[in-house]
Motif scaffolding. Structure first.
Motif, PDB file in Angstrom:
ATOM      1  N   CYS A  83       0.887  -3.422  -3.564  1.00  0.00           N
ATOM      2  CA  CYS A  83       1.041  -3.468  -2.107  1.00  0.00           C
ATOM      3  C   CYS A  83       1.710  -4.786  -1.717  1.00  0.00           C
ATOM      4  O   CYS A  83       1.270  -5.859  -2.155  1.00  0.00           O
ATOM      5  CB  CYS A  83      -0.342  -3.364  -1.462  1.00  0.00           C
ATOM      6  SG  CYS A  83      -0.356  -3.668   0.310  1.00  0.00           S
ATOM      7  N   CYS A 136      -1.267  -6.942   0.515  1.00  0.00           N
ATOM      8  CA  CYS A 136      -2.484  -7.506  -0.079  1.00  0.00           C
ATOM      9  C   CYS A 136      -2.397  -7.677  -1.592  1.00  0.00           C
ATOM     10  O   CYS A 136      -3.270  -8.284  -2.198  1.00  0.00           O
ATOM     11  CB  CYS A 136      -3.699  -6.654   0.291  1.00  0.00           C
ATOM     12  SG  CYS A 136      -3.800  -5.089  -0.604  1.00  0.00           S
ATOM     13  N   CYS A 178      -2.012   2.114   0.928  1.00  0.00           N
ATOM     14  CA  CYS A 178      -2.835   1.166   0.174  1.00  0.00           C
ATOM     15  C   CYS A 178      -4.301   1.403   0.533  1.00  0.00           C
ATOM     16  O   CYS A 178      -4.682   1.316   1.705  1.00  0.00           O
ATOM     17  CB  CYS A 178      -2.426  -0.272   0.499  1.00  0.00           C
ATOM     18  SG  CYS A 178      -3.488  -1.499  -0.298  1.00  0.00           S
ATOM     19  N   CYS A 220      -5.929  -2.089   2.079  1.00  0.00           N
ATOM     20  CA  CYS A 220      -5.629  -2.649   3.403  1.00  0.00           C
ATOM     21  C   CYS A 220      -5.003  -1.634   4.351  1.00  0.00           C
ATOM     22  O   CYS A 220      -4.638  -1.981   5.471  1.00  0.00           O
ATOM     23  CB  CYS A 220      -4.725  -3.879   3.268  1.00  0.00           C
ATOM     24  SG  CYS A 220      -3.002  -3.499   2.910  1.00  0.00           S
ATOM     25  N   TYR A 241      -2.155  -0.340   4.380  1.00  0.00           N
ATOM     26  CA  TYR A 241      -0.692  -0.420   4.500  1.00  0.00           C
ATOM     27  C   TYR A 241      -0.109   0.952   4.154  1.00  0.00           C
ATOM     28  O   TYR A 241      -0.515   1.575   3.164  1.00  0.00           O
ATOM     29  CB  TYR A 241      -0.182  -1.477   3.529  1.00  0.00           C
ATOM     30  CG  TYR A 241       1.319  -1.685   3.487  1.00  0.00           C
ATOM     31  CD1 TYR A 241       1.973  -2.447   4.443  1.00  0.00           C
ATOM     32  CD2 TYR A 241       2.076  -1.132   2.448  1.00  0.00           C
ATOM     33  CE1 TYR A 241       3.334  -2.645   4.379  1.00  0.00           C
ATOM     34  CE2 TYR A 241       3.439  -1.324   2.380  1.00  0.00           C
ATOM     35  CZ  TYR A 241       4.070  -2.090   3.347  1.00  0.00           C
ATOM     36  OH  TYR A 241       5.421  -2.288   3.277  1.00  0.00           O
TER      37      TYR A 241
HETATM   38 ZN   LIG Z   1      -2.675  -3.484   0.637  1.00  0.00          ZN
END
Ligand SMILES: [Zn+2]
Length: 198
Positions: free
Chosen positions: A110, A113, A138, A141, A143
């Protein structure tokens, strides 16, 4: 004694950003003039479905380095009768970026993170079975962006135009700085590389 498998993989190069689509036919002629691409081996026009194969040109080693110790050198004098094990291909531009991965591909990281998407293969199956939007989520997080935003570490990648060195072991060949300089000059784009095993 273990049998030695023939090389089974590819080095791929693609322009950046991911939606870059330089003129493939113009690039073909220019790379032939530079001596990276040699004789054209397949007749089809360079379109989004059929890559064109070429022998390794006379200046191949000016642009590509072999790093292995047991190298089968490409034959630059091969005629168009057969496609030799080591050759080059040029393909595209496709309408959308295509994704290339192999057995050597590791979970991408990612960009926010840094956690790896361990379920990336299942997410890719979901792309293909559903709307074909290459989004990766992700789990750490949340994402949620196209796969080309993720960090694949040269073990997978995306592109609309692909220049490839075929039938090599991943890591056996490396693009040299002269190749990136020429590709930037010819197309106006930075190019990146990755290699995959079949
Ligand atoms: Zn992430």
């Amino acid at each position: 004694m273990m049998p030695i498998s023939p090389p089974s993989g590819r080095l791929l190069l693609a322009p950046q950003p991911v939606d870059a689509a330089p003129n493939c036919q113009k690039l073909q002629f220019e790379l032939q003039a530079l001596g990276l691409l040699g004789t054209q081996l397949t007749r089809s026009a360079c379109d989004d479905t059929q890559p064109i194969a070429f022998t390794c040109g006379e200046q191949f080693f000016h642009f590509i380095a072999f790093t292995g110790c047991a190298v089968q050198l490409p034959n630059t004098s091969t005629t168009a009768a057969t496609v030799p094990p080591c050759h080059l291909q040029l393909a595209g531009p496709t309408t959308h970026p295509r994704f290339f991965s192999g057995f050597n591909t590791r979970p991408p990281r990612c960009p926010v993170c840094g956690k790896a998407a361990i379920d990336w293969q299942q997410q890719i199956i979901n792309w293909l079975e559903n709307d074909n939007k290459p989004l990766l989520r992700c789990a750490a997080c949340d994402y949620y962006q196209p796969g080309w935003q993720w960090q694949w570490g040269h073990h997978a990648g995306f592109g609309r135009v692909i220049l490839s060195v075929e039938a090599i072991f991943p890591g056996e060949v490396m693009p040299l700085p002269a190749l990136f300089m020429q590709l930037k000059t010819l197309t106006g784009y930075q190019w990146h590389w990755f290699s995959v095993s079949n």
